[in-house]
Scaffold this active site. Structure first.
Site, PDB file in Angstrom:
ATOM      1  N   HIS A  18      -5.671  -1.945  -7.416  1.00 29.78           N
ATOM      2  CA  HIS A  18      -6.870  -2.452  -6.759  1.00 29.78           C
ATOM      3  C   HIS A  18      -8.005  -1.435  -6.713  1.00 29.78           C
ATOM      4  O   HIS A  18      -8.640  -1.238  -5.667  1.00 29.78           O
ATOM      5  CB  HIS A  18      -6.553  -2.915  -5.320  1.00 29.78           C
ATOM      6  CG  HIS A  18      -5.573  -4.042  -5.243  1.00 29.78           C
ATOM      7  ND1 HIS A  18      -4.329  -3.983  -5.806  1.00 29.78           N
ATOM      8  CD2 HIS A  18      -5.664  -5.272  -4.666  1.00 29.78           C
ATOM      9  CE1 HIS A  18      -3.692  -5.117  -5.579  1.00 29.78           C
ATOM     10  NE2 HIS A  18      -4.464  -5.918  -4.902  1.00 29.78           N
ATOM     11  N   PHE A  27      -6.609   2.526   0.347  1.00 29.17           N
ATOM     12  CA  PHE A  27      -5.746   3.014   1.440  1.00 29.17           C
ATOM     13  C   PHE A  27      -5.113   4.361   1.093  1.00 29.17           C
ATOM     14  O   PHE A  27      -4.785   5.145   1.987  1.00 29.17           O
ATOM     15  CB  PHE A  27      -4.683   1.979   1.785  1.00 29.17           C
ATOM     16  CG  PHE A  27      -5.265   0.640   2.141  1.00 29.17           C
ATOM     17  CD1 PHE A  27      -6.309   0.548   3.043  1.00 29.17           C
ATOM     18  CD2 PHE A  27      -4.785  -0.525   1.564  1.00 29.17           C
ATOM     19  CE1 PHE A  27      -6.878  -0.686   3.369  1.00 29.17           C
ATOM     20  CE2 PHE A  27      -5.339  -1.761   1.884  1.00 29.17           C
ATOM     21  CZ  PHE A  27      -6.389  -1.842   2.782  1.00 29.17           C
ATOM     22  N   ARG A  60      -1.425  -3.511 -13.256  1.00 26.25           N
ATOM     23  CA  ARG A  60      -0.372  -3.228 -12.253  1.00 26.25           C
ATOM     24  C   ARG A  60       0.969  -3.783 -12.714  1.00 26.25           C
ATOM     25  O   ARG A  60       2.017  -3.184 -12.487  1.00 26.25           O
ATOM     26  CB  ARG A  60      -0.762  -3.802 -10.895  1.00 26.25           C
ATOM     27  CG  ARG A  60      -0.953  -5.316 -10.891  1.00 26.25           C
ATOM     28  CD  ARG A  60      -1.345  -5.812  -9.522  1.00 26.25           C
ATOM     29  NE  ARG A  60      -1.609  -7.251  -9.540  1.00 26.25           N
ATOM     30  CZ  ARG A  60      -1.900  -7.955  -8.472  1.00 26.25           C
ATOM     31  NH1 ARG A  60      -1.963  -7.361  -7.297  1.00 26.25           N
ATOM     32  NH2 ARG A  60      -2.136  -9.241  -8.547  1.00 26.25           N
ATOM     33  N   GLU A  70       0.196   5.564   5.122  1.00 26.34           N
ATOM     34  CA  GLU A  70      -0.022   6.243   3.847  1.00 26.34           C
ATOM     35  C   GLU A  70      -0.001   7.766   3.974  1.00 26.34           C
ATOM     36  O   GLU A  70       0.412   8.469   3.048  1.00 26.34           O
ATOM     37  CB  GLU A  70      -1.350   5.794   3.228  1.00 26.34           C
ATOM     38  CG  GLU A  70      -1.383   4.320   2.819  1.00 26.34           C
ATOM     39  CD  GLU A  70      -1.601   3.354   3.976  1.00 26.34           C
ATOM     40  OE1 GLU A  70      -1.926   3.826   5.096  1.00 26.34           O
ATOM     41  OE2 GLU A  70      -1.447   2.141   3.786  1.00 26.34           O
TER      42      GLU A  70
END
Lengths: 306, 325
Positions: free
Chosen positions: B116, B91, B18, B66
């Site tokens: 993640h 998500f 990331r 989202e």
């Protein structure tokens, strides 16, 4: 949009005498476009043997006004970055969009009657890859609204002054993502965004208030930070003046709650949720509807003869 | 509260995927004037806090919403912008239908970048561990799906997805990452590479499983088994030509991914291989199960996706190959 209505070419395009073009009256022209739109959508849904006539009829005056006087987009300017955008978030009302687009020359009038058929670009819900003048693919409630918000953001970031309009259904208010978008649009002060709600009070199975109440709608939108206008969605002068007021609203997005009648213009459909869903119109039903919409026998034959 | 009393953020390792993504995106942003980054209040966790700091005018905070964010990205793309939607993998799955209709079906130039992924989330537990994202996004027509293996490859892939015109789903990662490649590494969408030679079995992996497959190859080498290792960062479109060659040259495969064994890399490899010349394939991944709390390395061991299990799968694949002969 063109100030002058298209010239009448065949009987099925318009049933009434064409207004005097030398003295254009925008309200008369919008009314005529709305009449054409209603006839066209009934014919296309009849020919398709399925479709959603109730909610298509309720938004005909709104779309006719939008395309007739508000949007700065023409068939020749569908790729112009400066154009206004319209997103039909209630995608199932696409027969209305196809009809008004045909009236203004974005597509062929006869071809656009070829609704919901294999090989036809006029799918049961509008698709941008099939029809380049459709701004985005819709058909899943809530999404068109979010896409419209993204367009408003993109235009503002690129310092393009164009506006974004989107039409939502009232049942669509039950989608949670609508309120995500409502909150986010107000937070970002998107005054180039205008949401119009086709508030015909009915959804697929029953009244909104029986399914999952959405009232008080205006209070909800105000609470979310929007400038709210409540109008009669069949009153063309009122729709026109409200678009103007929305366009001059600064610092927040605008929501026009257009009170409408489901099935407007076809008496046996008016006020009945039965005509929401994907229904099959019999020849007799289609004929009765077109008669109610003022078509002559010759015009009805032309519309309904497949 | 003084700065010294601020809570320490957990897991902000400097060499994670990331961070590589966030830093590279920030570095190359001036070359892409239409680039815009969307966040759902997790910028600190996805690496795009670097971007927010450097390019605040190109950063859109969407809040914890989202569905709106993904469809809004489609709208931004419709006006010619290049939106990069960022969030945690689990998500972003919430916006799957937006990714399907507004991004995929409308074929918008939207990049969905998910941190993640898989067991990498660790202690947050099973609710937060996206072990089906590769399968889900792979099923959207026209969607490119990428899972890089190390920070160098992640940075190269970040540029590659901006250069590519079309919808992309890309995984990053939260944990500190093993460095596998040098600065001369090449990343091309749709291409895998042989990163260790061998003729007995091919280990095909993506993401964190590439490093584990290299370790498995070392374990196998101790018993005289020469395992080939293929880094397969693009799950869709899969590199069929390379797989075909590996089948011909090694006769059996093992796939390894931090994902359910259904629908991800293993399935993509199996589909490609059976279309050409079938061979025994063993799949390492979660065996149709959700995750649970634990540190990522502990979880990898618990769910049997570490090097010894990959090596064992290689032995099984080889035995099946011999049985066929």
């Amino acid at each position: 949009m063109p100030i002058c209505a298209p010239v009448k070419e065949t009987a099925f395009e318009t049933a009434t005498a064409h207004p005097v073009v030398s003295a254009p009256d925008i309200e008369v022209q919008i009314a005529e476009a709305a009449r054409f739109t209603r006839r066209h959508l009934i014919a296309s849904i009849y020919r398709a043997t399925s479709g959603h006539p109730g909610g298509a009829l309720s938004c005909a005056d709104i779309l006719a006004t939008l395309f007739g006087a508000e949007l700065n987009v023409w068939p020749s300017s569908v790729n112009d970055p400066q154009r206004d955008r319209f997103v039909l978030s209630k995608g199932h009302a696409c027969p209305t969009l196809y009809a008004i687009a045909a009236w203004h020359g974005f597509c062929d009038k006869k071809e656009s009657l070829n609704l919901r058929k294999l090989g036809s670009p006029f799918q049961g819900h509008p698709h941008v890859k099939d029809l380049p003048w459709v701004e985005t693919s819709t058909g899943s409630l809530g999404q068109g609204f979010s896409v419209a918000m993204g367009m408003a953001m993109g235009l503002r970031m690129q310092k393009i002054r164009a506006r974004v309009y989107t039409l939502l259904g009232d049942g669509e208010m039950q989608e949670g993502s609508v309120w995500e978008t409502a909150m986010c649009s107000a937070h970002h002060k998107l005054d180039n965004l205008c949401a119009i709600i086709d508030y015909n009070k009915m959804q697929s199975d029953a009244l909104n208030e029986e399914i999952c109440g959405i009232a008080p709608l205006a209070d909800k939108w105000r609470a979310f930070g929007w400038e709210v206008f409540e109008i009669d969605g069949h009153d063309i002068p009122q729709i026109l003046s409200t678009f103007h007021r929305a366009a001059t609203t600064r610092g927040k997005p605008s929501c026009i709650i257009a009170n409408t009648i489901k099935g407007k213009g076809v008496p046996y459909m008016e006020g009945s949720p039965a005509w929401h869903g994907s229904v099959k119109l019999s020849h007799e039903q289609a004929e009765t509807a077109l008669q109610a919409l003022g078509c002559t026998a010759e015009e009805i034959k032309e519309f309904l003869d497949v | 509260m003084s700065e010294n009393n601020a809570p320490a953020l957990i897991g902000s390792s400097g060499d994670s995927l990331r961070e590589a993504f966030g830093k590279e995106l920030t570095r190359i942003a001036p070359e892409y004037p239409k680039l815009v980054v969307l966040d759902a209040d997790v910028a600190g966790g996805t690496g795009v806090h670097h971007f927010r700091k450097a390019h605040p005018d190109k950063f859109i905070q969407c809040g914890i919403a989202e569905q709106n964010m993904v469809a809004a990205a489609a709208g931004l793309a419709a006006t010619g912008m290049i939106p990069v939607v960022t969030g945690f993998a689990c998500f972003l799955e919430r916006a799957y239908e937006q990714a399907r209709l507004s991004v995929g079906y409308a074929r918008r130039n939207v990049k969905i970048v998910a941190s993640h992924p898989g067991l990498d989330v660790g202690p947050d537990g099973g609710s937060a561990q996206a072990l089906e994202d590769l399968a889900a996004f792979r099923a959207i027509p026209g969607m490119v799906v990428i899972s890089p293996a190390d920070p160098i490859e992640q940075a190269l892939a970040t540029r590659a997805i901006l250069e590519y015109d079309g919808p992309v789903y890309m995984r990053t990662g939260r944990s500190g990452s093993v460095r596998l490649f040098n600065d001369d590494h090449v990343f091309e969408i749709g291409k895998g590479q042989i990163i260790r030679h061998g003729l007995d079995v091919t280990l095909v992996a993506c993401g964190v499983e590439v490093a584990r497959s290299l370790k498995a190859a070392e374990l196998l080498a101790e018993e005289g088994i020469e395992a080939r290792v293929v880094n397969m960062p693009t799950i869709k479109p899969i590199d069929e030509a390379l797989l075909k060659r590996c089948v011909l040259e090694t006769g059996c495969l093992v796939t390894a991914e931090d994902h359910n064994i259904y629908g991800g890399l293993g399935s993509a490899v199996a589909e490609a291989v059976t279309k050409n010349r079938p061979c025994p394939i063993e799949m390492i991944g979660l065996k149709d199960s959700f995750g649970t709390s634990g540190e990522p390395d502990e979880l990898a061991e618990h769910f049997q996706i570490t090097a010894p299990y990959i090596a064992e799968a290689a032995r099984r694949a080889m035995a099946r190959k011999e049985h066929l002969q």
